[in-house]
Design a protein around this motif. Sequence first.
Motif, PDB file in Angstrom:
ATOM      1  N   MET A  61       0.850  -1.164   0.000  1.00 43.04           N
ATOM      2  CA  MET A  61       0.000   0.000   0.000  1.00 43.04           C
ATOM      3  C   MET A  61       0.899   1.231   0.000  1.00 43.04           C
ATOM      4  O   MET A  61       1.942   1.254   0.640  1.00 43.04           O
ATOM      5  CB  MET A  61      -0.908   0.003   1.223  1.00 43.04           C
ATOM      6  CG  MET A  61      -1.711   1.267   1.360  1.00 43.04           C
ATOM      7  SD  MET A  61      -2.978   1.312   2.629  1.00 43.04           S
ATOM      8  CE  MET A  61      -2.097   0.869   4.081  1.00 43.04           C
ATOM      9  N   TRP A  62       0.475   2.240  -0.715  1.00 38.36           N
ATOM     10  CA  TRP A  62       1.186   3.516  -0.799  1.00 38.36           C
ATOM     11  C   TRP A  62       0.283   4.617  -0.261  1.00 38.36           C
ATOM     12  O   TRP A  62      -0.914   4.608  -0.501  1.00 38.36           O
ATOM     13  CB  TRP A  62       1.562   3.809  -2.240  1.00 38.36           C
ATOM     14  CG  TRP A  62       2.618   2.874  -2.726  1.00 38.36           C
ATOM     15  CD1 TRP A  62       2.420   1.596  -3.171  1.00 38.36           C
ATOM     16  CD2 TRP A  62       4.007   3.110  -2.762  1.00 38.36           C
ATOM     17  NE1 TRP A  62       3.629   1.042  -3.497  1.00 38.36           N
ATOM     18  CE2 TRP A  62       4.620   1.946  -3.256  1.00 38.36           C
ATOM     19  CE3 TRP A  62       4.813   4.199  -2.440  1.00 38.36           C
ATOM     20  CZ2 TRP A  62       5.987   1.841  -3.432  1.00 38.36           C
ATOM     21  CZ3 TRP A  62       6.175   4.096  -2.616  1.00 38.36           C
ATOM     22  CH2 TRP A  62       6.753   2.930  -3.109  1.00 38.36           C
ATOM     23  N   VAL A  63       0.867   5.543   0.472  1.00 36.06           N
ATOM     24  CA  VAL A  63       0.106   6.624   1.093  1.00 36.06           C
ATOM     25  C   VAL A  63       0.756   7.957   0.742  1.00 36.06           C
ATOM     26  O   VAL A  63       1.977   8.105   0.835  1.00 36.06           O
ATOM     27  CB  VAL A  63       0.061   6.455   2.635  1.00 36.06           C
ATOM     28  CG1 VAL A  63      -0.647   7.632   3.278  1.00 36.06           C
ATOM     29  CG2 VAL A  63      -0.602   5.150   3.015  1.00 36.06           C
ATOM     30  N   ILE A  64      -0.080   8.908   0.345  1.00 32.57           N
ATOM     31  CA  ILE A  64       0.380  10.285   0.160  1.00 32.57           C
ATOM     32  C   ILE A  64      -0.229  11.108   1.280  1.00 32.57           C
ATOM     33  O   ILE A  64      -1.447  11.116   1.469  1.00 32.57           O
ATOM     34  CB  ILE A  64      -0.053  10.861  -1.197  1.00 32.57           C
ATOM     35  CG1 ILE A  64       0.592  10.079  -2.342  1.00 32.57           C
ATOM     36  CG2 ILE A  64       0.320  12.340  -1.289  1.00 32.57           C
ATOM     37  CD1 ILE A  64       0.134  10.530  -3.713  1.00 32.57           C
ATOM     38  N   THR A  65       0.640  11.791   2.028  1.00 32.91           N
ATOM     39  CA  THR A  65       0.195  12.687   3.085  1.00 32.91           C
ATOM     40  C   THR A  65       0.424  14.117   2.594  1.00 32.91           C
ATOM     41  O   THR A  65       1.519  14.450   2.151  1.00 32.91           O
ATOM     42  CB  THR A  65       0.979  12.446   4.384  1.00 32.91           C
ATOM     43  OG1 THR A  65       0.894  11.061   4.728  1.00 32.91           O
ATOM     44  CG2 THR A  65       0.429  13.284   5.522  1.00 32.91           C
ATOM     45  N   VAL A  66      -0.618  14.934   2.672  1.00 37.18           N
ATOM     46  CA  VAL A  66      -0.547  16.310   2.174  1.00 37.18           C
ATOM     47  C   VAL A  66      -0.802  17.269   3.325  1.00 37.18           C
ATOM     48  O   VAL A  66      -1.793  17.142   4.046  1.00 37.18           O
ATOM     49  CB  VAL A  66      -1.609  16.549   1.066  1.00 37.18           C
ATOM     50  CG1 VAL A  66      -1.504  17.959   0.528  1.00 37.18           C
ATOM     51  CG2 VAL A  66      -1.492  15.515  -0.036  1.00 37.18           C
ATOM     52  N   PHE A  67       0.114  18.220   3.480  1.00 38.88           N
ATOM     53  CA  PHE A  67      -0.036  19.283   4.468  1.00 38.88           C
ATOM     54  C   PHE A  67      -0.240  20.580   3.694  1.00 38.88           C
ATOM     55  O   PHE A  67       0.675  21.068   3.036  1.00 38.88           O
ATOM     56  CB  PHE A  67       1.217  19.394   5.337  1.00 38.88           C
ATOM     57  CG  PHE A  67       1.555  18.130   6.077  1.00 38.88           C
ATOM     58  CD1 PHE A  67       0.932  17.833   7.277  1.00 38.88           C
ATOM     59  CD2 PHE A  67       2.470  17.233   5.555  1.00 38.88           C
ATOM     60  CE1 PHE A  67       1.244  16.674   7.958  1.00 38.88           C
ATOM     61  CE2 PHE A  67       2.787  16.076   6.227  1.00 38.88           C
ATOM     62  CZ  PHE A  67       2.165  15.782   7.432  1.00 38.88           C
TER      63      PHE A  67
END
Length: 48
Positions: free
Chosen positions: A1-7
């Motif tokens: 699984m790949w996760v993109i975290t955006v701030f």
Amino acid sequence: MWVITVFANENTTMFEFDTEEEAREAFKKISGFTILTEVVYFNDPCFA
């Protein structure tokens, strides 16, 4: 699984992807401070 975290704009948003390819495509299009992460579980077949 790949996760993109955006701030961005004092908000944190996370997006999950099944493949690296689709995660990297989305990563290119997202603005703000972004982190791309691969989630690896200890019971994944690569560790067997």
